[in-house]
Design an enzyme around this catalytic site. Structure first.
Site, short mmCIF file in Angstrom:
data_model
loop_
_atom_site.label_atom_id
_atom_site.label_comp_id
_atom_site.label_asym_id
_atom_site.label_seq_id
_atom_site.Cartn_x
_atom_site.Cartn_y
_atom_site.Cartn_z
N THR A 204 0.82 -1.20 0.00
CA THR A 204 0.00 0.00 0.00
C THR A 204 0.86 1.25 0.00
OG1 THR A 204 -1.87 1.06 1.15
CG2 THR A 204 -0.12 0.15 2.51
N ASP A 257 12.26 -4.11 1.57
CA ASP A 257 12.84 -3.25 0.53
C ASP A 257 12.72 -1.78 0.89
OD1 ASP A 257 14.06 -2.94 -2.09
OD2 ASP A 257 12.13 -2.17 -2.77
N GLU A 262 16.18 5.87 5.10
CA GLU A 262 16.95 5.28 4.00
C GLU A 262 18.08 6.22 3.60
OE1 GLU A 262 14.31 4.23 0.81
OE2 GLU A 262 13.14 2.85 2.05
N HIS A 281 15.76 -0.54 -1.48
CA HIS A 281 14.62 0.09 -2.17
C HIS A 281 14.74 -0.10 -3.68
CE1 HIS A 281 11.40 3.37 -1.42
NE2 HIS A 281 11.10 2.70 -2.52
#
Length: 320
Positions: A204, A257, A262, A281
């Site tokens: 989502t 992922d 990040e 990612h």
């Protein structure tokens, strides 16, 4: 012909593709976050094709939607959470949702197979040159997969999961019958369906209603031994609660992922967990992705110039 700004860390291919489709195109390139505000102020583009290439931190969102904003922003990826809020009456935003759906579904299924086949133990046995004739593998057939979010990626995953003979349950904001999904529920029913899952895939987008959607309560509701894959955005899954469940082996394995920060900090305990797959990612990144995303932009550019409806227009209230 509208003025077009290509915003990516390397625009050479984008420029070549644009020239090939429109030899007389009026365009410029910008290959950094820092240079974008000045480029917008000087060039005043009508259209910006933008790829988030250095993470959300530092993304020049205020410039992109500020005084010199274009009329249309074509986001090269699917997620638009880094854009924040905008007025759709002033700026049209499109995304590339669906371009990488099949690849992301393959990524998830690969992660599920990694754990169902116990690949880590195969690797340990190989390293020890140990032949174990009692080893067995576990099929996906008959297992229940709960897909959180039945957008492009969720639906592509459902098709692949059914090919493996899995039982597929899905949740979506507005539940309706969906191909290859055995049961569809609303987002509010997530807690009720989580205990049925042998595998969970979080697909989502990150919007207000999905922040910490998979929290401590949802994780506690999962049966022991479940495998979870997350290709959504950092922040949909409570990373601290997930880490605790992985450490206790309540969750047998995770395929991650996306992360709240990040790149994932080097001191994060997830790095040393032996039951976690970590990828940077990249579940949607493959050799042809850039071209396929830009092809969608070119199709929409033709629609824009003909004043025809655009594909993948994003509703800022919904986030997709």
């Amino acid at each position: 012909m509208p003025r077009i700004l290509l915003h990516n860390d390397d625009c050479r291919s984008l420029a070549e593709w644009l020239r090939a489709a429109y030899p007389d195109a009026d365009f410029e390139t910008c290959e950094s976050y820092d240079a974008l505000p000045g480029t917008l102020a000087r060039y005043r583009p009508d259209v910006v094709y933008s790829v988030r290439f250095a993470g959300t931190q530092g993304f020049p969102r205020d410039a992109l939607f500020g005084e010199h904003a274009p009329r249309w922003i074509a986001n090269g990826g699917a997620g638009t959470d880094h854009f924040g809020a905008w007025d759709p009456a002033q700026i049209t935003v499109t995304n590339a949702a669906g371009v990488a759906a099949d690849m992301m579904a393959e990524y998830i299924m690969g992660g599920f197979l990694h754990f169902s086949l116990d690949v880590p133990r195969f690797q340990r046995d190989k390293a020890a040159r140990f032949w174990d004739p009692a080893r067995m593998v576990v099929p996906l057939r008959g297992k229940t997969l709960v897909i959180v979010g039945l957008g492009h990626t969720g639906r592509a995953l459902a098709l692949k999961a059914k090919a493996f003979g899995m039982i597929v349950i899905g949740t979506r904001a507005h539940p309706k019958a969906t191909a290859h999904v055995d049961e569809v529920y609303g987002a509010d029913d997530l807690l009720a369906v989580m205990p049925r899952a042998d595998f969970v895939a979080v697909c989502t987008p990150l919007i207000g209603s999905t922040q910490n959607l998979i929290g401590a309560g949802q994780i506690a509701a999962l049966k022991k031994g479940v495998v979870l894959a997350d290709v959504s955005r950092g922040g949909v899954v409570d990373q601290l609660a997930l880490g605790r469940a992985l450490e206790s082996r309540h969750i047998a394995g995770a395929v991650l992922d996306v992360f709240e920060v990040e790149p994932l900090p080097k001191d994060n305990l997830l790095w040393q967990a032996d039951n976690v797959i970590i990828s940077p990612h990249c579940s949607s990144v493959y050799a042809e992705w850039g071209r396929e995303s830009f092809d969608l932009f070119l199709e929409n550019l033709d629609c824009w110039m003909r004043d025809a409806p655009l594909r993948n227009v994003v509703d800022p209230k919904l986030g997709y």
